[in-house]
Design an enzyme around this catalytic site. Structure first.
Site, PDB file in Angstrom:
ATOM      1  N   SER A  19       0.809  -1.231   0.000  1.00 37.28           N
ATOM      2  CA  SER A  19       0.000   0.000   0.000  1.00 37.28           C
ATOM      3  C   SER A  19       0.839   1.277   0.000  1.00 37.28           C
ATOM      4  O   SER A  19       0.507   2.218  -0.733  1.00 37.28           O
ATOM      5  CB  SER A  19      -0.983  -0.010   1.179  1.00 37.28           C
ATOM      6  OG  SER A  19      -1.926  -1.031   0.985  1.00 37.28           O
ATOM      7  N   THR A  59      -5.480  -3.439   7.720  1.00 38.36           N
ATOM      8  CA  THR A  59      -5.305  -4.809   7.234  1.00 38.36           C
ATOM      9  C   THR A  59      -5.235  -5.785   8.399  1.00 38.36           C
ATOM     10  O   THR A  59      -5.465  -5.402   9.555  1.00 38.36           O
ATOM     11  CB  THR A  59      -4.116  -4.881   6.235  1.00 38.36           C
ATOM     12  OG1 THR A  59      -4.086  -6.170   5.663  1.00 38.36           O
ATOM     13  CG2 THR A  59      -2.776  -4.575   6.887  1.00 38.36           C
ATOM     14  N   LYS A  63      -9.280  -5.606  10.775  1.00 36.11           N
ATOM     15  CA  LYS A  63     -10.422  -5.137   9.977  1.00 36.11           C
ATOM     16  C   LYS A  63     -11.744  -5.172  10.754  1.00 36.11           C
ATOM     17  O   LYS A  63     -12.672  -4.445  10.430  1.00 36.11           O
ATOM     18  CB  LYS A  63     -10.544  -5.957   8.689  1.00 36.11           C
ATOM     19  CG  LYS A  63      -9.447  -5.648   7.687  1.00 36.11           C
ATOM     20  CD  LYS A  63      -9.649  -6.394   6.374  1.00 36.11           C
ATOM     21  CE  LYS A  63      -8.496  -6.101   5.420  1.00 36.11           C
ATOM     22  NZ  LYS A  63      -8.680  -6.724   4.112  1.00 36.11           N
ATOM     23  N   ASN A  84     -11.739  -1.895   5.747  1.00 33.48           N
ATOM     24  CA  ASN A  84     -10.314  -1.818   5.402  1.00 33.48           C
ATOM     25  C   ASN A  84      -9.871  -0.376   5.142  1.00 33.48           C
ATOM     26  O   ASN A  84      -8.729  -0.147   4.778  1.00 33.48           O
ATOM     27  CB  ASN A  84      -9.989  -2.700   4.189  1.00 33.48           C
ATOM     28  CG  ASN A  84     -10.596  -2.162   2.923  1.00 33.48           C
ATOM     29  OD1 ASN A  84     -11.797  -1.878   2.886  1.00 33.48           O
ATOM     30  ND2 ASN A  84      -9.819  -2.001   1.887  1.00 33.48           N
ATOM     31  N   ASP A  99     -12.593  -3.444  -0.271  1.00 34.35           N
ATOM     32  CA  ASP A  99     -12.181  -4.764  -0.779  1.00 34.35           C
ATOM     33  C   ASP A  99     -13.224  -5.324  -1.748  1.00 34.35           C
ATOM     34  O   ASP A  99     -12.880  -5.948  -2.761  1.00 34.35           O
ATOM     35  CB  ASP A  99     -11.994  -5.764   0.375  1.00 34.35           C
ATOM     36  CG  ASP A  99     -10.705  -5.541   1.140  1.00 34.35           C
ATOM     37  OD1 ASP A  99      -9.762  -4.942   0.592  1.00 34.35           O
ATOM     38  OD2 ASP A  99     -10.644  -5.966   2.321  1.00 34.35           O
ATOM     39  N   GLY A 122     -13.373 -12.274   6.585  1.00 35.59           N
ATOM     40  CA  GLY A 122     -13.731 -10.911   6.162  1.00 35.59           C
ATOM     41  C   GLY A 122     -13.651 -10.730   4.654  1.00 35.59           C
ATOM     42  O   GLY A 122     -14.530 -10.087   4.053  1.00 35.59           O
TER      43      GLY A 122
HETATM   44  P1  NDP Z   1      -9.717 -14.269   7.783  1.00 35.07           P
HETATM   45  O1  NDP Z   1      -8.685 -14.642   8.786  1.00 35.07           O
HETATM   46  O2  NDP Z   1     -10.843 -13.371   8.176  1.00 35.07           O
HETATM   47  O3  NDP Z   1     -10.386 -15.612   7.178  1.00 35.07           O
HETATM   48  C1  NDP Z   1      -9.577 -16.682   6.811  1.00 35.07           C
HETATM   49  C2  NDP Z   1     -10.412 -17.729   6.091  1.00 35.07           C
HETATM   50  O4  NDP Z   1      -9.493 -18.677   5.553  1.00 35.07           O
HETATM   51  C3  NDP Z   1     -11.369 -18.510   6.995  1.00 35.07           C
HETATM   52  O5  NDP Z   1     -12.509 -18.870   6.249  1.00 35.07           O
HETATM   53  C4  NDP Z   1     -10.540 -19.748   7.365  1.00 35.07           C
HETATM   54  O6  NDP Z   1     -11.342 -20.889   7.677  1.00 35.07           O
HETATM   55  C5  NDP Z   1      -9.826 -19.984   6.044  1.00 35.07           C
HETATM   56  N1  NDP Z   1      -8.556 -20.706   6.135  1.00 35.07           N
HETATM   57  C6  NDP Z   1      -7.419 -20.312   6.755  1.00 35.07           C
HETATM   58  N2  NDP Z   1      -6.426 -21.207   6.553  1.00 35.07           N
HETATM   59  C7  NDP Z   1      -6.955 -22.184   5.780  1.00 35.07           C
HETATM   60  C8  NDP Z   1      -6.436 -23.397   5.241  1.00 35.07           C
HETATM   61  N3  NDP Z   1      -5.174 -23.782   5.435  1.00 35.07           N
HETATM   62  N4  NDP Z   1      -7.270 -24.170   4.483  1.00 35.07           N
HETATM   63  C9  NDP Z   1      -8.539 -23.799   4.265  1.00 35.07           C
HETATM   64  N5  NDP Z   1      -9.099 -22.670   4.762  1.00 35.07           N
HETATM   65  C10 NDP Z   1      -8.318 -21.886   5.517  1.00 35.07           C
HETATM   66  O7  NDP Z   1      -8.868 -13.655   6.560  1.00 35.07           O
HETATM   67  P2  NDP Z   1      -9.431 -12.642   5.446  1.00 35.07           P
HETATM   68  O8  NDP Z   1     -10.760 -13.099   5.022  1.00 35.07           O
HETATM   69  O9  NDP Z   1      -9.252 -11.247   5.901  1.00 35.07           O
HETATM   70  O10 NDP Z   1      -8.326 -12.839   4.264  1.00 35.07           O
HETATM   71  C11 NDP Z   1      -8.286 -14.033   3.500  1.00 35.07           C
HETATM   72  C12 NDP Z   1      -7.223 -13.904   2.414  1.00 35.07           C
HETATM   73  O11 NDP Z   1      -7.572 -12.892   1.477  1.00 35.07           O
HETATM   74  C13 NDP Z   1      -5.831 -13.546   2.947  1.00 35.07           C
HETATM   75  O12 NDP Z   1      -4.898 -14.372   2.307  1.00 35.07           O
HETATM   76  C14 NDP Z   1      -5.634 -12.112   2.520  1.00 35.07           C
HETATM   77  O13 NDP Z   1      -4.274 -11.811   2.282  1.00 35.07           O
HETATM   78  C15 NDP Z   1      -6.443 -12.052   1.228  1.00 35.07           C
HETATM   79  N6  NDP Z   1      -6.921 -10.706   0.905  1.00 35.07           N
HETATM   80  C16 NDP Z   1      -6.457 -10.095  -0.235  1.00 35.07           C
HETATM   81  C17 NDP Z   1      -6.880  -8.814  -0.566  1.00 35.07           C
HETATM   82  C18 NDP Z   1      -6.383  -8.146  -1.800  1.00 35.07           C
HETATM   83  O14 NDP Z   1      -6.572  -6.932  -1.949  1.00 35.07           O
HETATM   84  N7  NDP Z   1      -5.785  -8.846  -2.734  1.00 35.07           N
HETATM   85  C19 NDP Z   1      -7.827  -8.069   0.281  1.00 35.07           C
HETATM   86  C20 NDP Z   1      -8.274  -8.817   1.450  1.00 35.07           C
HETATM   87  C21 NDP Z   1      -7.812 -10.081   1.752  1.00 35.07           C
HETATM   88  P3  NDP Z   1     -11.957 -21.150   9.178  1.00 35.07           P
HETATM   89  O15 NDP Z   1     -13.169 -20.246   9.291  1.00 35.07           O
HETATM   90  O16 NDP Z   1     -12.305 -22.572   9.148  1.00 35.07           O
HETATM   91  O17 NDP Z   1     -10.852 -20.790  10.132  1.00 35.07           O
END
Ligand code: NDP
Length: 249
Positions: A19, A59, A63, A84, A99, A122
């Site tokens: 960013s 981030t 969030k 965000n 996002d 999220g």
């Molecule tokens: P959260 O921590 O809120 O959610 C994580 C999610 O991933 C949950 O559903 C969790 O499942 C699941 N999860 C985690 N590890 C694993 C695994 N090994 N196998 C399967 N499922 C898994 O994170 P966010 O939603 O904020 O972010 C998710 C991804 O999106 C990140 O990698 C982030 O970098 C990316 N992102 C990219 C953006 C961009 O601009 N390009 C913007 C926002 C996010 P459970 O509920 O079972 O724990």
């Protein structure tokens, strides 16, 4: 002398964040004498940091936490329950989510019918919001069912008739696949577009060798573009997004 307006990205960890590069590039482009830095924060100092900046990207892992310090939420924040972007408007903290906009803009040139979202955090909620707003049919599948959101949307896969699959989990950051090979194999024949929100290496995208592959770079740039409208009231063109992608990644 007038103080520079200060902006930044707040998270933990934060060293990897692109960013500052994005916003400082746009300051140059528009001749704006502002500053944008990365801030490594702890929960205890989040409120103070938000109040000390004119505007900030928020981030992982703040969030949801940041909502405690917002005076006003936008409509999408109220639904997604994650922000965000925060803007400090003369002491009034306004929370936004950009996002969802970044996610859908990266898909804008493609035709598709039915989307499978993997994950329920999220980012998945932001993607779901964008799909609902655009009347696009979708299903959510998460590895665990503990998540409130998944129960409200869908809790099992009924068909495999998806032409887009989006990895909204953080599995790629760990070098892992987000779901079983069994599920991926069932999806593989119909999938036209595989999309992973991360912008680092993705074993998930590698798996869908014959599909159009989209990573998280454009999502990141477009979410920053909408944030720039909230922060500095400037509009970032698609041309500048393309140029920024080449310079930054
Ligand atoms: P959260 O921590 O809120 O959610 C994580 C999610 O991933 C949950 O559903 C969790 O499942 C699941 N999860 C985690 N590890 C694993 C695994 N090994 N196998 C399967 N499922 C898994 O994170 P966010 O939603 O904020 O972010 C998710 C991804 O999106 C990140 O990698 C982030 O970098 C990316 N992102 C990219 C953006 C961009 O601009 N390009 C913007 C926002 C996010 P459970 O509920 O079972 O724990």
């Amino acid at each position: 002398m007038q103080n520079k307006l200060s902006f930044g990205v707040i998270g933990n960890p934060i060293a990897h964040s692109k960013s500052p590069l994005i916003h400082n590039l746009w300051f140059k482009e528009f001749n704006l004498n502002y500053e944008y830095k990365a801030y490594l924060e702890e929960n205890t100092s989040l409120k103070h940091r938000v109040a000390s900046l004119k505007g900030a990207n928020i981030t992982v892992p703040f969030k949801e936490e940041v909502l405690k310090y917002a005076d006003i939420y936008s409509e999408e924040v109220a639904i997604i329950k994650a922000a965000n972007v925060v803007v400090n408007d003369k002491g009034v903290i306004k929370a936004y989510n950009t996002d969802f906009y970044g996610f859908i803009k990266a898909l804008q040139k493609y035709d598709f019918q039915k989307v499978l979202l993997l994950g329920a955090g999220g980012a998945a909620r932001a993607c779901a919001y964008a799909l609902i707003k655009n009347n696009i049919d979708f299903t959510v599948f998460n590895r665990s069912k503990k998540n409130d959101f998944i129960c409200k949307v869908e809790n099992k896969l009924c068909d495999f008739n998806f032409d887009v699959v989006v990895n909204c989990t953080s599995s790629s950051l760990l070098g892992q696949l987000p779901c079983s090979y069994e599920l991926l194999n069932k999806l593989k024949t119909k999938i036209k577009i595989a999309y992973d929100l991360v912008y680092t290496k993705s074993v998930f995208l590698e798996y869908f060798e014959d599909a159009i592959k989209i990573d998280g770079k454009l999502m990141l740039l477009y979410q920053a573009a909408l944030a720039a409208q909230y922060f500095y009231n400037i509009k970032i063109s698609d041309e500048l997004i393309k140029k920024s992608e080449q310079i930054i990644f």
